[in-house]
Design an enzyme around this catalytic site. Structure first.
Site: not given
Ligand SMILES: *[C@@H]1O[C@H](CO)[C@@H](O)[C@H](O)[C@H]1NC(C)=O
Ligand SMILES: *[C@@H]1O[C@H](CO)[C@@H](O)[C@H](O)[C@H]1NC(C)=O
Ligand SMILES: *[C@@H]1O[C@H](CO)[C@@H](O)[C@H](O)[C@H]1NC(C)=O
Length: 517
Positions: A194, A409
């Site tokens: 991220e 995720e």
């Protein structure tokens, strides 16, 4: 498989039956509907899972500093977390109990290279070799993330970490150690988790380490920062570092080791709040600022036009040489994906003299913690929207040349007390996995799916107040005891029995569930 199967208690089975009675039967799919080389896994990350923050030579990362200063939305830290540093053997057993096909975790830079560069900490090296060997032995594929937010504090102090281009060489040295020492057993390397959130949360609103920001942000006490410029500088340096590390891996390791390398991006699907043209454009702009910020350079070699226009000279530019190495620097794209959001045009944003990432974006989005409404009473955030993931995957397939994608995720965290009979989580996972299948049937090249998280751990946003785990961890117990939730049984049944899971009747009829406790 070999390992013992998970067996839910009578109580859990009753809870499931009640859930089914309420929710009825949906459509069905099974593991066999996915290709054999598709992987289903679950994940953790170093700071959130390992604990042992000052043991065996590990030195602090920016997350240790941030949490010890009591900053962030919660007042807890990862000093012990799930105690994975001591319990990894037991945890590999938990993975085989479920039948995980892959495991995603990250390496703590300051455990391996406590000073950020130079001397390797032999105890840190041993720890990761032990973890990797233990998992590898079980035939579980290793997805290893090099960086999940935890920069060695020493590099932050020395030159400002990700704000400084000097980070490129230090990170390359660290990555080189990882490739050289572990690469023979790692099938997928993810350079960064991220980077978009790293930049926004770390440098725009300051809610993640290193917690830098400037007015109007600062709820959690930023002492320094510049929200108008730093998020863009950080993301830029991360992309350049990523590209250099991919170059290193490809030139030196990939042929011998046979792994793949990619980068992870936090993704969210955006719907326009109304059908007005302004809101439609706002939804596209949100996607450009949040996802294409990172994806566009990787695929096309430069930032999206709308970012260049709105951010202007504050957006760093790539030199021709950089552009060439950034473009195409991945074997796969990894996505984290949890929710969808409604956005509306914020005409004020474009007029604010105080620029920052959100003003540049000029959209209104986000929402209350339970996701139903915002201060304005608008329904902004949708917690469970499997169609959002389908649309995200379609977007990548249609607009980015259909690269291989891993969902690294996806998961469901409840606020407050979690229950072992986590039927809401099962519901969430089953519909999102269903969306992955739908996307693949439409031609998207999805290669794997990981539940976040294997077990409860320290959440960067909410500390120990939300529990995403398939296993419950008792954080009040020194032993950090793990107990499978119903979702662990559910996932296990799906993976091992090849039975139809969304068809909940089929699930209940599964052998393991008719066996007595
Ligand atoms: C942020 O950086 C810009 C460009 O250097 C500068 O004009 C502005 O004053 C800085 N803002 C803060 C809060 O330091
Ligand atoms: C724009 O900002 C002004 C002043 O802060 C505020 O009163 C107004 O409600 C805002 N308009 C919108 C559409 O948010
Ligand atoms: C969401 O939270 C708000 C504020 O706490 C509360 O008033 C509302 O009832 C909640 N909605 C749901 C669906 O839980």
């Amino acid at each position: 498989m070999g390992a013992s199967s998970l067996r839910p208690s009578l109580l859990l089975r009753l809870a499931l039956l009640l859930f089914l009675a309420e929710h009825g039967v949906c459509r069905s799919y099974s593991r066999g509907d996915f290709p054999a080389d598709f992987v289903f896994g679950a994940g953790t990350s170093a700071y959130q899972y390992e604990g042992a923050v000052d043991e065996d030579g590990r030195k602090p990362s920016i997350w240790d500093t941030f949490t010890h200063e009591g900053r962030g939305p919660h007042k807890s830290n990862g000093d012990v977390a799930s105690d994975g540093y001591h319990k990894y053997k037991e945890d590999v057993k938990l993975m085989t109990d479920i039948g995980l096909e892959a495991y995603k975790f990250s390496i703590s830079w300051s455990r391996l290279l406590p000073d950020g560069r130079g001397v390797i900490n032999s105890k840190g090296l041993n720890y990761y070799n032990n973890v990797i060997n233990e998992i590898f032995k079980q035939g579980i594929k290793l997805h290893v993330t090099l960086y999940h937010g935890d920069l060695p504090q020493v590099l932050q102090d020395e030159y400002g970490g990700w704000l400084n281009k000097r980070i490129v060489d230090d990170f390359k040295e660290y990555a080189n150690v990882c490739f050289r020492e572990f690469g023979d057993r790692v099938s997928q390397w993810t350079t960064f988790a991220e980077p978009n959130i790293m930049a926004i949360a770390g440098y725009d609103n300051g809610i993640f380490a290193p917690g830098r920001c400037s007015y109007p942000f600062g709820t959690y006490g930023c002492t320094a920062g510049n929200s108008t410029t730093e998020p863009y500088i950080v993301a830029h340096n991360v992309l350049l570092t990523h590209a250099r590390v991919v170059e290193l891996y490809r030139n030196t390791y990939q042929d011998n080791q046979g792994g793949q390398i990619g980068i992870n991006i936090y993704s969210m699907w955006y719907y326009p709040l109304t059908s007005s043209l302004l809101d439609l454009e706002a939804a596209e702009r949100a996607l450009d600022f949040m996802i294409d910020w990172c994806l566009h350079p990787l695929i096309f070699g430069d930032y999206p036009e709308i970012m260049k226009k709105n951010v202007g000279p504050r957006l760093p530019s790539f030199t021709q040489e950089q552009l060439e190495i950034v473009k195409g620097s991945f074997d796969f794209i990894s996505l984290n994906h949890y929710t969808s959001s409604f956005v509306s045009d914020n005409s004020n944003g474009s007029q604010l003299s105080q620029r920052d990432y959100f003003a540049d974006m000029f959209v209104k989005m986000g929402g209350s913690s339970n996701g139903t409404e915002t201060d304005q009473g608008l329904p902004f955030k949708m917690l469970t929207d499997p169609l959002g993931l389908l649309r995200m995957l379609e977007h990548i397939k249609e607009n980015y040349g259909n690269p291989p994608v891993y969902i690294e995720e996806n998961g469901y965290g409840l606020g407050g007390a979690d229950t072992l009979a986590d039927t809401d989580r099962i519901n969430y996972l089953s519909v999102y996995i269903g969306s992955v299948l739908d996307a693949m049937r439409n031609g998207a090249k999805v290669k794997g799916y990981f539940v976040w998280s294997l077990m409860d751990l320290f959440e960067l946003l909410s500390g120990y107040n939300s529990c995403f785990g398939l296993y419950r961890v008792n954080f009040d117990d020194e032993e950090r005891t793990r107990v499978p939730k119903l979702s662990a049984y559910w996932y296990s049944n799906f993976l091992k029995k090849n039975i139809e899971v969304i068809d909940f009747e089929g699930f209940v009829a599964g052998e393991k569930f008719s066996a007595t406790q």
